[in-house]
Write a protein that holds these residues in place. Structure first.
Motif, PDB file in Angstrom:
ATOM      1  N   VAL A 107     -35.183   7.693  -5.839  1.00  0.00           N
ATOM      2  CA  VAL A 107     -36.391   7.021  -5.350  1.00  0.00           C
ATOM      3  C   VAL A 107     -37.581   7.401  -6.219  1.00  0.00           C
ATOM      4  CG1 VAL A 107     -37.915   6.713  -3.371  1.00  0.00           C
ATOM      5  CG2 VAL A 107     -35.453   6.985  -3.007  1.00  0.00           C
TER       6      VAL A 107
ATOM      7  N   GLY B 195     -37.585  -3.486   0.498  1.00  0.00           N
ATOM      8  CA  GLY B 195     -38.282  -2.254   0.129  1.00  0.00           C
ATOM      9  C   GLY B 195     -39.759  -2.496  -0.058  1.00  0.00           C
TER      10      GLY B 195
ATOM     11  N   THR C 238     -33.184  -1.631  -6.680  1.00  0.00           N
ATOM     12  CA  THR C 238     -34.451  -2.213  -7.124  1.00  0.00           C
ATOM     13  C   THR C 238     -34.742  -1.871  -8.579  1.00  0.00           C
ATOM     14  OG1 THR C 238     -35.302  -2.155  -4.865  1.00  0.00           O
ATOM     15  CG2 THR C 238     -36.921  -2.342  -6.630  1.00  0.00           C
TER      16      THR C 238
ATOM     17  N   GLN D 114     -37.896   4.784   1.577  1.00  0.00           N
ATOM     18  CA  GLN D 114     -36.896   3.919   0.960  1.00  0.00           C
ATOM     19  C   GLN D 114     -35.624   4.728   0.707  1.00  0.00           C
ATOM     20  OE1 GLN D 114     -36.463   0.903  -2.870  1.00  0.00           O
ATOM     21  NE2 GLN D 114     -38.404   1.109  -1.818  1.00  0.00           N
TER      22      GLN D 114
ATOM     23  N   ASP E  63     -31.173   1.705  -2.025  1.00  0.00           N
ATOM     24  CA  ASP E  63     -32.095   0.578  -2.177  1.00  0.00           C
ATOM     25  C   ASP E  63     -32.979   0.759  -3.405  1.00  0.00           C
ATOM     26  OD1 ASP E  63     -31.017  -0.529   0.065  1.00  0.00           O
ATOM     27  OD2 ASP E  63     -32.705  -0.112   1.388  1.00  0.00           O
ATOM     28  N   ALA E  64     -33.431   1.989  -3.640  1.00  0.00           N
ATOM     29  CA  ALA E  64     -34.245   2.257  -4.832  1.00  0.00           C
ATOM     30  C   ALA E  64     -33.433   2.031  -6.097  1.00  0.00           C
ATOM     31  CB  ALA E  64     -34.782   3.689  -4.788  1.00  0.00           C
TER      32      ALA E  64
ATOM     33  N   ALA F 275     -42.428   5.174  -2.392  1.00  0.00           N
ATOM     34  CA  ALA F 275     -41.620   4.011  -2.032  1.00  0.00           C
ATOM     35  C   ALA F 275     -41.237   4.083  -0.560  1.00  0.00           C
ATOM     36  CB  ALA F 275     -40.371   3.938  -2.906  1.00  0.00           C
ATOM     37  N   THR F 276     -41.236   2.934   0.097  1.00  0.00           N
ATOM     38  CA  THR F 276     -40.983   2.867   1.529  1.00  0.00           C
ATOM     39  C   THR F 276     -39.866   1.868   1.829  1.00  0.00           C
ATOM     40  OG1 THR F 276     -42.739   1.217   1.742  1.00  0.00           O
ATOM     41  CG2 THR F 276     -43.338   3.520   2.149  1.00  0.00           C
ATOM     42  N   ALA F 277     -39.458   1.833   3.097  1.00  0.00           N
ATOM     43  CA  ALA F 277     -38.316   1.018   3.481  1.00  0.00           C
ATOM     44  C   ALA F 277     -38.595  -0.474   3.402  1.00  0.00           C
ATOM     45  CB  ALA F 277     -37.868   1.397   4.888  1.00  0.00           C
ATOM     46  N   SER F 278     -39.859  -0.870   3.421  1.00  0.00           N
ATOM     47  CA  SER F 278     -40.239  -2.279   3.333  1.00  0.00           C
ATOM     48  C   SER F 278     -41.699  -2.350   2.914  1.00  0.00           C
ATOM     49  CB  SER F 278     -40.064  -2.978   4.688  1.00  0.00           C
ATOM     50  OG  SER F 278     -40.985  -2.465   5.634  1.00  0.00           O
TER      51      SER F 278
END
Length: 446
Positions: free
Chosen positions: A81, A235, A298, A290, A294-295, A99-102
């Protein structure tokens, strides 16, 4: 303790610090990451772990006291992340990022840190429906007042900002009206009252606009959209410009000894104090970080951001010109058209294109707009933007349906508006699909 170990307390930046930075396309591929020294692997490693072993008791104590930089638990930070955070901070020109979940989690973390009960947030009306709902119906439950002002009425911002304003919020390219405000003018208004200017840069991405270069203090984005680009991974990210004087504004979470940490002053100890406070105060408590996977996903998308945005912009321009000449189309909103109300602002602040979004209305109105979304074959009818694929939606009956008719109009949503996120397909195929869908929708609505 080495200088590198102590960089967290001394405000060490996590972005690209080279005196002569590589150009944007190169940073999209390389920023924040080097080959793994242990294995030689050149792809960013996926650290799918919850926790990290401490060297000894003192090392653990220093990490928890924020006196040493390092990882404790992946709700706070994670090497994968962190690579994404470093890369996006480098692309936006920021001092640091979290960085965050959304995207909404990034906005919530920002508000959690900056706004206290009794404060207000001044928000432009040309704003994503989810953001509007958040300020109206979520932040309000924490006694944070939302003051909505016309996006282009700069005197209204000045009248709305007062001693209790936590921040001013606008979008680079309004969703879905596609208006671009004058950031430098807004920054002057906000800074006169020691208030930060926050910009949602989702629709432009740093490939087209870097608001921190134009007076903004904080940028946030939904990485779900163009930054990732494939419609597979949700993310968000919050980027701190690193230059705002939090002490002058009286922000107790950022300036002065923090209530949650003994002898920690984020504005003193970090070059990116807002990003640090969002991590250690908001994300730590809210659990909206995040995930490493997912990171990692991305990061793959960000590598091609520069190339994809060129094609998005090229295709959107072709589509906008086609719709503008179509007899069954009542109007078209696209920043690249000279007739658009903020074409001059968009030309000034967007570099390399006018984005991948086009809005339009059919002559037959509301029902035709709904029918158009059902009639497309190539364009997919769904609630997202920024995919490589072309996407379409009718906001008045979907994304903005929870708003009142007056609120919809203030947000730039008319009953007939169709929002088109133009993908990177062959433009000839896109035009053929639009032509068939317009014919079908017009026929069904009459």
């Amino acid at each position: 303790m080495t200088d590198d170990e102590d960089r967290s307390r001394n405000g060490g930046r996590r972005g690209d610090q080279a005196s002569e930075r590589p150009r944007f396309g190169t940073r999209s591929v390389h920023a924040g990451q080097r080959s793994d020294p242990a294995t030689g692997a050149v792809a960013p490693p996926l650290y799918q772990t919850t926790s990290y072993e401490f060297a000894d008791a003192d090392h653990a104590a220093d990490l928890y006291a924020l006196e040493r930089d390092g990882h404790i638990y992946s709700r706070l930070s994670n090497p994968t992340v962190e690579t994404l955070e470093d890369r996006i901070a480098a692309l936006e020109g920021g001092a640091g990022a979290v960085a965050t979940a959304s995207g909404m989690a990034a906005l919530d973390s920002l508000t959690f840190v900056l706004a206290e009960a009794g404060d207000n947030v001044v928000v432009s009306t040309d704003t994503y429906g989810g953001t509007t709902t958040y300020f109206s119906h979520v932040a309000s439950r924490r006694d944070v007042e939302a003051r909505f002002v016309d996006t282009l009425d700069y005197d209204a911002y000045a009248d709305a900002v007062d001693d209790d304003t936590a921040f001013v919020h606008v979008e680079t390219v309004g969703n879905p009206s596609l208006v671009t405000p004058d950031f430098e003018r807004l920054a002057e208004v906000a800074h006169e009252r020691d208030v930060p200017l926050v910009v949602d840069n989702t629709f432009a991405t740093p490939a087209l606009c870097r608001p921190l270069e134009h007076g903004a203090d904080v940028v946030w984005e939904s990485t779900t959209k163009w930054l990732h680009g494939s419609g597979t991974t949700v993310g968000g990210v919050l980027v701190d410009g690193g230059d705002f004087d939090w002490a002058a504004g009286g922000y107790s979470e950022l300036a002065g000894t923090n209530r949650a940490y003994h002898d920690v002053d984020f504005s003193r100890d970090f070059d990116a104090p807002l990003a640090a406070a969002a991590r250690y105060r908001a994300v730590r408590s809210l659990g909206n970080q995040q995930s490493p996977f997912d990171a990692w996903q991305t990061l793959q998308g960000v590598e091609t951001l520069s190339l994809r945005m060129e094609r998005h912009c090229e295709n959107a321009a072709v589509v906008a010109e086609y719709l503008d000449d179509h007899d069954d189309v009542a109007w078209v909103a696209y920043p690249g058209l000279a007739a658009h109300e903020t074409h001059e602002n968009a030309t000034r602040y967007l570099d390399g294109g006018y984005g991948g979004m086009v809005a339009f209305g059919l002559e037959e109105g509301f029902e035709a707009g709904k029918a158009f979304c059902e009639a497309t074959d190539l364009a997919t009818f769904l609630a997202n933007v920024g995919d490589a694929k072309t996407l379409v939606i009718h906001p008045a009956s979907t994304t903005h349906a929870q708003l009142t008719p007056d609120e919809q109009r203030e947000a730039g949503v008319t009953p007939d508006l169709v929002r088109l996120s133009v993908g990177i397909e062959d433009p000839a195929d896109l035009l053929a699909d639009l032509d068939r869908a317009i014919e079908r929708a017009t026929r069904e609505a009459t």
